[in-house]
Design a protein around this motif. Sequence first.
Motif, PDB file in Angstrom:
ATOM      1  N   GLU A  34      35.867  32.733  40.293  1.00 43.41           N
ATOM      2  CA  GLU A  34      36.001  34.026  39.605  1.00 43.41           C
ATOM      3  C   GLU A  34      34.601  34.612  38.655  1.00 43.41           C
ATOM      4  O   GLU A  34      34.971  35.436  37.911  1.00 43.41           O
ATOM      5  CB  GLU A  34      37.024  34.126  38.808  1.00 43.41           C
ATOM      6  CG  GLU A  34      38.412  33.974  39.759  1.00 43.41           C
ATOM      7  CD  GLU A  34      39.193  34.778  39.895  1.00 43.41           C
ATOM      8  OE1 GLU A  34      38.730  36.328  40.069  1.00 43.41           O
ATOM      9  OE2 GLU A  34      39.869  35.136  41.042  1.00 43.41           O
ATOM     10  N   VAL A  35      33.886  33.931  38.623  1.00 44.01           N
ATOM     11  CA  VAL A  35      33.263  34.235  36.960  1.00 44.01           C
ATOM     12  C   VAL A  35      31.370  33.832  37.730  1.00 44.01           C
ATOM     13  O   VAL A  35      30.999  34.721  38.347  1.00 44.01           O
ATOM     14  CB  VAL A  35      32.705  33.499  35.973  1.00 44.01           C
ATOM     15  CG1 VAL A  35      32.029  33.156  34.620  1.00 44.01           C
ATOM     16  CG2 VAL A  35      34.416  33.299  34.981  1.00 44.01           C
ATOM     17  N   PRO A  80      31.271  36.117  41.396  1.00 48.81           N
ATOM     18  CA  PRO A  80      30.605  37.333  40.842  1.00 48.81           C
ATOM     19  C   PRO A  80      29.607  37.749  39.773  1.00 48.81           C
ATOM     20  O   PRO A  80      28.532  38.934  40.164  1.00 48.81           O
ATOM     21  CB  PRO A  80      31.958  37.730  40.772  1.00 48.81           C
ATOM     22  CG  PRO A  80      32.696  36.718  39.965  1.00 48.81           C
ATOM     23  CD  PRO A  80      32.337  35.558  40.819  1.00 48.81           C
ATOM     24  N   ALA A  81      29.618  36.621  38.706  1.00 51.09           N
ATOM     25  CA  ALA A  81      28.260  37.449  38.023  1.00 51.09           C
ATOM     26  C   ALA A  81      27.011  37.377  39.034  1.00 51.09           C
ATOM     27  O   ALA A  81      25.968  37.810  38.396  1.00 51.09           O
ATOM     28  CB  ALA A  81      28.130  36.052  37.057  1.00 51.09           C
TER      29      ALA A  81
END
Lengths: 289, 290
Positions: free
Chosen positions: A204-205, A208-209
């Motif tokens: 989730e981090v 996508p980052a």
Amino acid sequence: MPAAIAEAERVPAVTPPVAPPSFGTLALRWYRLNQGRLRATAIGIISLLAFLLVWHLLTTYRVVFFVRFTNVPSPVAVYGSFTKAIHDPKFLMHIVLSCRRILVGFSLAAIVGVPLGLIMGRFKLVHEVIFPVAEVLRPIPAIAWVPMAIMLWPTNEQSIVFITFLGSFFPILVNTLHGMTLVDPVLVRAAQCLGARERAIFREVYFPASLPHIFTGLTVGMGVAWVSLIAAEMISGQYGIGYFTWEAYSLVQYADIALGMIAIGVLGLGSSLLIRGAGHLVMPWRSTR
Amino acid sequence: MSEMLASEPKGHIEVKNFSLSYDSIEGPVQAVTDTQIHVKPGEFVSIVGPSGCGKSTLLNAVAGFLKPTTGIVTVDGERVNGPSAERGMVFQQYSLFPWKTVRENVEFGLKMRGMPRSQRERAARTLLGLAGLEAFEKHYPEKLSGGMKQRVGIVRALATGPKVLLLDEPFGALDAQTRVIMQQILTNMWQRLKISVLFVTHDIDEAIFLSDRVYCMTARPGSIKAEIPIPLERPRQQSMMMSSEFLALRRGLMSLIREESLKAMGGEINDMGMQGLNIELHGHSLADVI
């Protein structure tokens, strides 16, 4: 009260409902909003036409001024061989084969390079083990791998795909890794105190980052994949658009040389547009307006 | 939702014999030393102090991001051993996930808890409604103003129903008018949810206006210099900031902090600034002279 606050901040994110504007006003507004882009397109078309014109003049008058245009085919001649080529199944096969090699080599590079870059960015030991090797191999141009590739792989086809893979692999790996190192640690902490564990933080981090950098890597990788493919095809191929271009030179088919070059350019442009389109689909938050 | 709006106050923070140091080439550096603080269930407590005094360090230890070198941090009697959704945190830099819409940001904590999609969507919408943000649920954070981003940040931290809300200079990057509005929103939410709040700020007015109690920290190595109860009645109005009671509190806190700020900068000022200013210290401390 909250509604009043939203109003007080005066953020122009929602437009209040007004009477629908007429077609004329809409067209005018659209024109004003896209003025810059329309201008760029217009100038782009003019500049392409100017390029064709200069090419035409240089070749019809066979200019010799340091550079010799005596044997360079004119745009008309290239167009002639283009119309012949599109009806020639052999030419189409060259293109299809090159595209297939790119598809396989580049996809393999992405399938290996992106996860490896993500894992290297997350686990120090993997980074420490793999990074030195990658740094040593990275500066070797894919073309320099041609003799080695021929020794390594049983068929010519495989060694060409391998060269393509190598060309795109390192840009993809390095950019993915770079993206991982730039992930804002505050976002990781924010996820942690919302209850996210290691795997969720990765999904989730970190992932996508890193996506914007992954796509930079894919775009660069696609460019290098074409460079490597064409070189490999010229040296060791029997088919493919690179081979076609080289063969045209050997057979003194000058118009076909230019046709091959233009075909390579168009294919390269098309594939990087595909990647850019995929990037917009995968990262809707990055699209402006 | 029902558990979030429960009337029973919760979230008793206790920090005992706390110190935190980190290693450097010159040996261990004390960031915070010998500190005790507590926040009673449902209480609003602020920490103020000169910059670099370790107030954020203390907050990060309560959040579980930093391990105390000595001492213990507990919430409702349970030892803090790392970050958890029980302690919601709001950061100065907003720290919204840019790749998630406003609603997806708010849903994040519920998703981590395994709540089904339709249920968490409904919960997130309700919460966004409370903060006046329902119209923006599908927007990406980039498109929002600073005040709206931080409202989303607060709502996101509250969505999982934490016992404690920790805020690290949350309004520091906002303009004065927006900050006032945000302070009121925060007060409203706090009163409605009845959770404990630990609020780090360098803005004295903000600390007094919001808090039941204010801790003032010393310059580095940070420790608690004073604990000031704020007896102003609630609900508090903006106009109270002109009252003599408020101003007296402000004056008191101000002088405490000035003393510490000067102590923190004292060395530098003695070395460089004072020569140009031609101020003779005659053995007095800088604070006395100024």
